[in-house]
Design a protein around this motif. Structure first.
Motif, mmCIF file in Angstrom:
data_model
loop_
_atom_site.group_PDB
_atom_site.id
_atom_site.type_symbol
_atom_site.label_atom_id
_atom_site.label_comp_id
_atom_site.label_asym_id
_atom_site.label_seq_id
_atom_site.Cartn_x
_atom_site.Cartn_y
_atom_site.Cartn_z
ATOM 1 N N VAL A 60 13.908 13.212 24.695
ATOM 2 C CA VAL A 60 14.338 12.021 24.145
ATOM 3 C C VAL A 60 15.112 11.093 25.314
ATOM 4 N N ILE A 61 14.737 9.954 25.417
ATOM 5 C CA ILE A 61 15.367 8.863 26.185
ATOM 6 C C ILE A 61 16.094 7.933 25.411
ATOM 7 N N ARG A 62 17.330 7.776 25.418
ATOM 8 C CA ARG A 62 18.092 6.704 24.266
ATOM 9 C C ARG A 62 18.956 5.898 25.097
ATOM 10 N N LEU A 63 18.785 4.385 24.887
ATOM 11 C CA LEU A 63 19.829 3.536 25.347
ATOM 12 C C LEU A 63 20.848 3.663 24.240
ATOM 13 N N ASP A 64 22.109 3.627 24.494
ATOM 14 C CA ASP A 64 23.461 3.907 23.871
ATOM 15 C C ASP A 64 24.238 2.630 24.163
ATOM 16 N N LEU A 65 24.116 1.787 22.956
ATOM 17 C CA LEU A 65 24.639 0.323 23.100
ATOM 18 C C LEU A 65 26.135 0.265 22.842
ATOM 19 N N SER A 66 26.809 -0.205 23.304
ATOM 20 C CA SER A 66 28.239 -0.079 23.240
ATOM 21 C C SER A 66 28.784 -0.919 21.873
ATOM 22 N N GLY A 77 24.489 2.356 28.017
ATOM 23 C CA GLY A 77 24.216 3.548 28.794
ATOM 24 C C GLY A 77 23.076 4.247 28.546
ATOM 25 N N VAL A 78 22.608 5.269 29.384
ATOM 26 C CA VAL A 78 21.345 5.835 28.974
ATOM 27 C C VAL A 78 21.433 7.369 28.892
ATOM 28 N N PRO A 119 27.460 4.512 35.533
ATOM 29 C CA PRO A 119 27.888 4.948 34.324
ATOM 30 C C PRO A 119 27.383 3.961 33.021
ATOM 31 N N THR A 120 27.504 2.855 33.347
ATOM 32 C CA THR A 120 27.222 1.910 32.106
ATOM 33 C C THR A 120 26.265 0.514 32.687
ATOM 34 N N TRP A 121 25.481 -0.060 32.070
ATOM 35 C CA TRP A 121 24.986 -1.170 32.432
ATOM 36 C C TRP A 121 25.437 -2.653 31.836
ATOM 37 N N SER A 133 15.567 -4.744 34.831
ATOM 38 C CA SER A 133 14.723 -4.022 34.204
ATOM 39 C C SER A 133 14.019 -3.010 35.337
ATOM 40 N N GLU A 134 13.710 -3.646 36.625
ATOM 41 C CA GLU A 134 13.323 -2.648 37.513
ATOM 42 C C GLU A 134 14.203 -1.599 37.959
ATOM 43 N N LYS A 135 15.312 -2.038 38.154
ATOM 44 C CA LYS A 135 16.395 -1.141 38.694
ATOM 45 C C LYS A 135 16.475 0.075 37.381
ATOM 46 N N LEU A 136 16.621 -0.654 36.224
ATOM 47 C CA LEU A 136 16.598 0.521 35.163
ATOM 48 C C LEU A 136 15.660 1.775 35.268
ATOM 49 N N CYS A 137 14.205 0.846 35.630
ATOM 50 C CA CYS A 137 13.043 1.844 35.614
ATOM 51 C C CYS A 137 13.163 2.881 36.757
#
Length: 218
Positions: A60-66, A77-78, A119-121, A133-137
């Protein structure tokens, strides 16, 4: 003109320009590249959660929205989670075909797995979607999936170097499932000693971890 004035400045038709919501900005960042990269690797998308069955594991890959996101300003966060069929069966459970985060034994945020990841985006309407997006990838695909792609069994996971990323419980559970019972007992006793001032005992840990046959006494 201050920042808030710029946000509400009318467009060419005289209608006040509406800033995008943080959730929509984050979705655009994900959809630009990451969603496609994950899809090609067998992940299914539901909202901001990506899940796949990979061999005898669920990943599982999850994006956790604040919960503090407001208007266009926000952060996320991821996190990464892995379910192991072998551990489920040791506990007398049938592993689901596709796990949710709550089915997994291993959990970590991206920062705990990939050196240098933030730690957060942070996002707002001025964020460069392509650049972020490129950095996250780079962190998720190159940093995480380059290892998870090779994890199809419990034993494969050891090569990631991530077993200690969860400082308590999981290393002992992993050692037990790998047949290293002495190591599992040692790790649980160390945890019990560390948290003894909170009333935690070794016996409680053995029960909570559901490791049948592990020595339960002193």
């Amino acid at each position: 003109m201050n920042e808030d004035d710029q946000r509400s400045r009318p467009n060419a038709g005289g209608v006040p320009r509406k800033a995008p919501k943080a959730r929509d900005i984050i979705a655009a960042i994900v959809d630009h590249r990451l969603a496609g990269e994950l899809k090609t690797r067998g992940f299914r998308k539901k909202g901001f959660v990506f899940t796949r069955r990979h061999g005898e594991t669920g990943q599982v890959i999850r994006l956790d929205l604040s919960s503090w996101n407001s208007d266009d300003r926000g952060m996320f966060g991821v996190s990464v989670a892995v379910m192991f069929d072998a551990i489920k069966r040791i506990r007398g459970q049938e592993p689901p075909r596709l796990p949710g985060p709550g089915n997994c034994e291993f959990f970590s945020d991206l920062r705990g797995l990939v050196e240098g990841s933030p730690p957060t985006w942070q996002v707002d309407e001025r964020v460069d979607i392509v650049e972020m997006s490129e950095k996250l990838c780079g962190f998720v695909v190159d940093g995480v999936l380059s290892r998870l792609d090779r994890v199809e069994t419990l034993s494969d996971f050891e090569a990631t170097g991530w077993v200690p990323a969860m400082p308590w419980r999981f290393p002992a559970i992993y050692a037990y499932a790998m047949g290293r019972w002495d190591e599992a007992e040692k790790l649980l006793r160390e945890e019990a000693a560390f948290f003894a001032d909170r009333g935690l005992t070794y016996e409680q840990l053995v029960e909570w971890c559901r490791l049948p046959g592990l020595k339960a006494g002193p």
